[in-house]
Write an enzyme that holds these catalytic residues in place. Structure first.
Site, PDB file in Angstrom:
ATOM      1  CG  ASN A  46      -1.733  -1.296   1.293  1.00  0.00           C
ATOM      2  OD1 ASN A  46      -1.524  -2.078   2.213  1.00  0.00           O
ATOM      3  ND2 ASN A  46      -2.563  -1.569   0.294  1.00  0.00           N
ATOM      4  CB  VAL A  90       0.680   6.562   2.223  1.00  0.00           C
ATOM      5  CG1 VAL A  90       0.114   5.541   3.201  1.00  0.00           C
ATOM      6  CG2 VAL A  90       2.121   6.910   2.566  1.00  0.00           C
ATOM      7  CB  CYS A  91      -2.968   3.399  -1.108  1.00  0.00           C
ATOM      8  SG  CYS A  91      -4.649   3.393  -1.750  1.00  0.00           S
ATOM      9  CG  LEU A  92      -4.644   5.335   5.688  1.00  0.00           C
ATOM     10  CD1 LEU A  92      -4.864   3.870   6.047  1.00  0.00           C
ATOM     11  CD2 LEU A  92      -3.773   5.998   6.761  1.00  0.00           C
TER      12      LEU A  92
END
Lengths: 543, 440, 182
Positions: free
Chosen positions: C102, C109-111
């Site tokens: 992620n 950042v893939c949040l």
């Protein structure tokens, strides 16, 4: 390290080069598109009287690039114009107001052409009523009742839309007189998606049936578009219940059923696509149906015998009606657009293309019908963009709008919509009372040749006289004397003053109504709008 | 007739329309209203109105205010004129492209409307101090930036004076705020400290649309996803023009590059609909705009300024939305003040300290006194326009650095009379402001 | 109703030349971040670094996971809080190159709460916990680093080996990872 960047060396490709016009109008092209702009650019609007309200209306038409304007005004610029009208200046006092206003308005946008006429309107109406035929729309302001009624009749007969604008103290007024206005692109704000889950077309059915939720790995399972989830669980539901969930209780049960299909994630979170499916139950499972307004116009289309004078809209509506009653088995062509959904690219795009292909197929059926009708009418007008027009028509079939107007003369002479008046006058919050006041001051003017409170020393006597006019008007309509004296006082306080900020507000609103009429996009009012600047409220009434 | 008399007649005739409202009594006026020719005189000789923004709304506002009889107008705008402004910002022409909006707008109004004097500032609103803002009776905003709105809101709130916790109403500078987006708009009246403010209603602003990065990176399905992929992921990786050059949405080379790459990506996934216009819209986050909506909203704002200044009518209470895409729709209602609003619920409390008090003594007051009973207050002061952290309980790294401050005296920390200290504590939903008052 | 304020009073002419704005009150974003920071409760695996303690808008978060695939590593995130906080989320980037489904190699950042699911009620604390969680439960189903995600999905052991290898400093495929062990 030196890098070579090809895009810096080569000029931008042709597709990127925007014309200067496209750049200038960019922010509005995003609202009504290039086709709307083209219509605006061939529009020719006539303004009667370049008062503050009149010039403010033209301003918001000249800026976005209306084709041409004509101003009719026999007044000369006076001192009070320089206190409320932006399109006159001190140096022009005593000059023809139409000429000055035209010059200062055209200066806003070199692409707009214009002329002015300083002949009295009554003369034009008496001697050359055909004067108005070239106009796409006429805007009128500051007219006495009798002249307005003559104008309204001439334009109604000539089928030219008339927009009456007025600023009277803190009150604004817009009245649209248009015999019939049809809208294909009404741009509704909130649309219910057209997913056909209750009656899937065969390609959709075939694709859906080829998918097996249980056989998918976790990743695929959590990236199935929610339309598939709804389809699958609807099948399950139907096996048990025979028909899709209808009421709140059934939908709640259906949601529970959908939730049973959700897989446990390691993180304990829900699968996003299932969450979306649950949320979509309310809108996506509604039975595919024809909105009542569209049904009404289809019924009308059913009775049309296409003739050489039939408008393309009605020929397409006729073909649409034929589609609904045969090929479409009771429903409209597939819209062909679907909402965004959490999904993997491949499935979403596949499903999107299924809907799009079906939409194209349905539109094609309608197109063939339109062509047949056109051929029967002989080789007259060839619609160059027919295919696109029909596609667009079908895509917007659920949102088609038809406005049937009413002449102003009728409203003034006996057949005003009394139920609307009665209902609103009983509501103390309604702004309709200001319409009554405007009508009353006009009667006052016919009687006394001046507006109430126009002269400082007559305010008090005018209050009494205006009250008589109001009561007479209400009596004519068969309503009781239910208008409070406060409104009568306030009207006399105004003394017909045209205040700039009210004129600017009404001008802005009215200009947009004219743009709606010219571009045939978005939906104009039907038929009277009252703005109350005292409370910053407004209302639209069908009178 | 002498020249002076002739002028007076002309002047009287010129403003005859507004004078009817100002010189006659009526049933819908504000209770304070006294019909009098002095009101117009006051508008022309006394009242100073600040217009923030000389764009779509700003141009209209200047015209509207000038033609309602206001003569002392000031306009702040940091922008220059672009070709795409000309479809609505009617005080600008092609020849003006590149010039400051505030300057050109002021020039035009001053030239067209005799006796009106617009002063322009080619500046950011943040360039001015409280003295500047305090010099106005009214502020009208025509902005497209939420940050700028929040800033001016905070500034006007900071100008409020309180005596024994009671608001001194003469320190209130009303803020009339307008906003538009396509065919939608809103106008509102804010009386700082008395009615709901920008910060109370921050939720009313639509949130920015941000797509998930993983969708953009690997599972695009919309044309926007493809454009965002180029903008967010490909551009910083490839740096197509030179190292570290950020995207300039006004540079056609940059846009063309993004457009081409986005088209290519869309083709790979079978996505349709990537156009140059869409690319531009996504990259520059363009909001559609049209002359008519700006005219309407600015006029509604100007009417409110007129009412506030003259009492010829009661002001709108206090929020109005407008939409003319289907008919003409308005809805006017009272937006309520948020009791715990971080900005307008603040009544800066006095913190009586002597110069020799240590920071730990101040904290003791906050935790031990019955009045405050705080648990773990964190303190940050505003000194010379900059924030200065005095003490924070967490995180450990910052607590350690600030711990020595506890032993420092008020004098050593530079806390002068009137300086504001923001105190955050779990016992209150938002940070509370204190004003230092030194014991004599 | 309100009074006429000072409308009829003569206002002092503010000097018309702009002065350097000495803002006397902290902005709403400032007031909010002060509260966020003062009430930050860091898990024991996290630490912060403020280069300038007077500036609470710019700081680093250091995460040293004590369990999971990334046990023993040290990962640095930069936080930039803008003037539109909390209407807009802070900008967060991972400064340590990490092999993670992620987080991509550029530090994106893939949040969800950093982008599409951000809400003004969320705080810096929410983001800290979100990031910490990312190291405990990497999510291979919505990846940013697709290669890493595929390995995690198909071969957890290999993934674990790759993580350890990358943290020690070394190549995974043709990508070199700097050592980031604590």
């Amino acid at each position: 390290m030196l890098r070579v960047h090809h895009s810096m060396e080569s000029a931008a490709p042709a597709s990127c080069e925007q014309t200067e016009k496209a750049k200038k109008y960019d922010r509005q092209l995003r609202l009504w598109g290039d086709h709307g702009q083209s219509l605006l650019e061939i529009g020719h609007v006539c303004l009667i009287n370049a008062s503050a309200t009149g010039t403010e209306t033209l301003k918001s038409l000249v800026l976005p690039g209306l084709g041409a304007v004509t101003i009719i005004d026999d007044a000369k610029v006076a001192h009070q114009d320089t206190g409320n009208n932006f399109f006159v200046d001190l140096a022009s006092i005593g000059r023809p107001r139409g000429e000055v206003a035209l010059r200062l308005l055209l200066e806003l946008n070199p692409e707009v052409r214009g002329t002015f006429v300083d002949q009295p309107l009554q003369e034009i109406l008496d001697n050359q009523p055909e004067f108005f035929t070239p106009f796409t729309c006429v805007i009128a302001t500051c007219l006495p009742e009798s002249t307005l009624l003559t104008l309204s009749k001439v334009l109604w007969d000539a089928k030219i839309p008339l927009v009456v604008v007025r600023s009277y103290g803190m009150i604004g007024y817009i009245r649209i007189q248009i015999e019939e206005h049809t809208v294909i692109e009404s741009h509704p704000d909130n649309e219910i998606p057209d997913l056909r889950l209750d009656r899937p077309f065969s390609a959709l059915e075939k694709y859906m049936d080829s998918l097996d939720l249980d056989a998918m790995d976790d990743k695929e399972h959590s990236h199935v578009p929610y339309v598939v989830i709804l389809y699958k669980f609807l099948q399950k539901w139907n096996q048990e219940h025979g028909a899709p969930p209808k009421n709140y209780k059934e939908k709640k049960l259906f949601i529970q059923l959908v939730k049973t299909g959700m897989r446990e994630k390691e993180s304990g979170e829900n699968e996003e696509n299932f969450d979306e499916a649950v949320k979509a139950v309310n809108t996506s499972l509604l039975p595919t149906s024809i909105p009542s307004g569209v049904q009404t116009l289809l019924n009308e289309a059913a009775n049309i015998t296409p003739s050489p004078t039939t408008k393309p809209f009605w020929i397409m509506a006729r073909a649409l009606h034929e589609f609904v009653s045969s090929e479409g088995r009771g429903v409209l062509p597939v819209r062909g657009t679907i909402p965004d959904m959490t999904a993997d690219s491949e499935k979403y795009i596949k499903i999107q293309s299924l809907y799009r292909d079906q939409a194209a197929q349905d539109a094609d059926w309608v197109l063939r019908r339109v062509q047949e009708h056109s051929q029967q009418l002989g080789p007259r007008k060839v619609m160059p963009s027919l295919e696109n027009d029909v596609k667009n028509f079908c895509k917007n079939a659920h949102a088609l709008r038809v406005i049937k107007g009413k002449p102003i003369v009728e409203e003034y002479k006996g057949s005003i919509n009394l139920s609307e008046i009665g209902a609103h006058l009983e509501n103390p919050e309604s702004d309709l009372v200001w319409y009554v006041m405007l009508r009353a001051v006009d009667q006052f003017h016919s009687e006394f040749r001046a507006y109430p409170g126009y002269f400082q020393d007559q305010v008090e006597t005018d209050i009494v006289r205006l009250k008589v006019c109001v009561n007479r008007l209400l009596a004519d309509w068969g309503c009781g004397p239910i208008v409070k004296d406060d409104f009568i006082h306030e009207m006399c306080r105004y003394g017909a003053s045209e205040v700039h900020s009210v004129a600017a507000y009404i001008g802005g609103c009215a200009a947009q109504e004219v743009i709606k009429i010219i571009t045939a996009q978005y939906v104009p009012i039907n038929n009277t709008h009252i703005y109350n600047a005292i409370a910053a409220t407004s209302g639209t009434f069908m009178l | 007739m002498t020249v002076a008399v002739a002028m007076a007649v002309e002047w009287g005739a010129r403003w005859v329309e507004v004078r009817k409202l100002l010189e006659r009594p009526g049933p819908f006026t504000h209770p304070d209203f006294e019909p009098s020719p002095d009101t117009l005189k006051m508008m022309q000789e006394n009242i100073r109105v600040l217009v923030i923004g000389a764009g779509g709304l700003g141009c209209e506002l200047l015209k509207d205010l000038a033609l309602m009889g206001f003569t002392n107008l000031h306009v702040v705008d940091m922008d220059t004129i672009d070709l795409s402004n000309l479809n609505r910002q009617f005080l600008f022409r092609k020849k003006d492209i590149g010039r400051p909006k505030a300057e050109v707008a002021a020039e035009f109004i001053n030239q067209r409307i005799q006796d009106c004097h617009v002063t322009h500032y080619y500046n950011k609103i943040q360039d001015f101090d409280d003295e500047f803002y305090r010099s106005f009776h009214l502020v009208v905003c025509g902005l497209d930036s939420i940050v700028a709105r929040r800033w001016i809101n905070g500034m006007l709130l900071s100008l409020l004076c309180y005596e024994d916790g009671m608001l001194d109403q003469s320190s209130v500078i009303p803020l009339v705020d307008g906003g538009t987006e396509g065919f939608k708009g809103n106008a509102r009246v804010i009386l700082p400290g008395l009615t709901s403010c920008i910060e109370c209603t921050l939720d009313l602003f639509p949130p920015q649309i941000n797509f998930p990065l993983c969708t953009i990176a690997h599972t695009p399905r919309l044309p926007e996803h493809c454009i965002e992929w180029v903008r967010l992921l490909l551009w910083p990786k490839e740096n197509p023009f030179s190292e570290e050059m950020p995207i300039d949405g006004d540079d056609p080379h940059h846009l063309s590059w993004i457009f081409e790459k986005a088209q290519k990506r869309a083709a790979e996934f079978g996505i349709t609909g990537v156009t140059y216009r869409l690319t531009q819209g996504v990259v520059k986050r363009i909001i559609p705009a049209v002359a008519s909506t700006n005219a309407v909203i600015a006029a509604a704002c100007c009417t409110e300024v007129f009412k506030l200044a003259t009492s010829a009518c009661t002001p709108m209470n206090n929020y109005c939305v407008f939409n003319d895409s289907d008919g003409i729709y308005t809805y006017t209602y009272e937006q309520e003040k948020k009791e715990d609003c971080v900005a307008c619920s603040q009544v800066p409390q006095e913190l009586l300290v002597s110069p020799s008090d240590k920071l730990q003594d101040i904290i003791a007051i906050l935790t031990d006194s019955l009045r405050y009973q705080m648990k773990k207050p964190g303190l940050q002061a505003m000194v010379d326009g900059k924030t200065k952290s005095l003490y924070l309980h967490s995180p450990a790294s910052i607590e350690e650095k600030l711990r020595p401050n506890l032993k420092k005296t008020v004098e050593e920390l530079g806390l002068r009379d009137g300086i504001e200290i923001a105190v955050a504590d779990v016992t209150s939903p938002s940070t509370v402001l204190f004003k230092v008052k030194l014991k004599k | 109703m309100i009074k006429l304020f000072s409308m009829k009073n003569q206002k002092k002419d503010g000097s018309d030349a702009p002065k350097q704005g000495s803002q006397k009150r902290a902005s709403a974003a400032q007031l909010r971040i002060t509260k966020d920071i003062n009430e930050l409760t860091l898990p024991k695996t996290c630490d912060t670094e403020f280069p300038d303690p007077d500036d609470l808008l710019t700081f680093k978060l250091i995460i040293c996971p004590d369990e999971g695939f990334y046990r023993g590593g040290r990962f640095v995130f930069s936080f930039k809080v803008g003037p539109n906080y909390p209407h807009e989320p802070p900008k967060v980037k991972c400064e340590t190159m990490v092999y993670h489904p992620n987080i991509d190699l550029e530090g994106n950042v893939c949040l969800n709460i950093l982008r599409e699911d951000w809400k003004p009620v969320l705080t810096i604390n929410s983001i800290v916990y979100g990031l910490q969680y990312l190291f405990l439960e990497p999510n291979p189903e919505d990846p940013l680093n697709k290669e890493a995600a595929e390995v995690l999905q198909n071969n957890r052991r290999l993934f674990e080996q790759n993580v350890v290898k990358s943290m020690k400093g070394g190549y995974i495929g043709n990508v070199y990872f700097d050592r980031c062990l604590k």
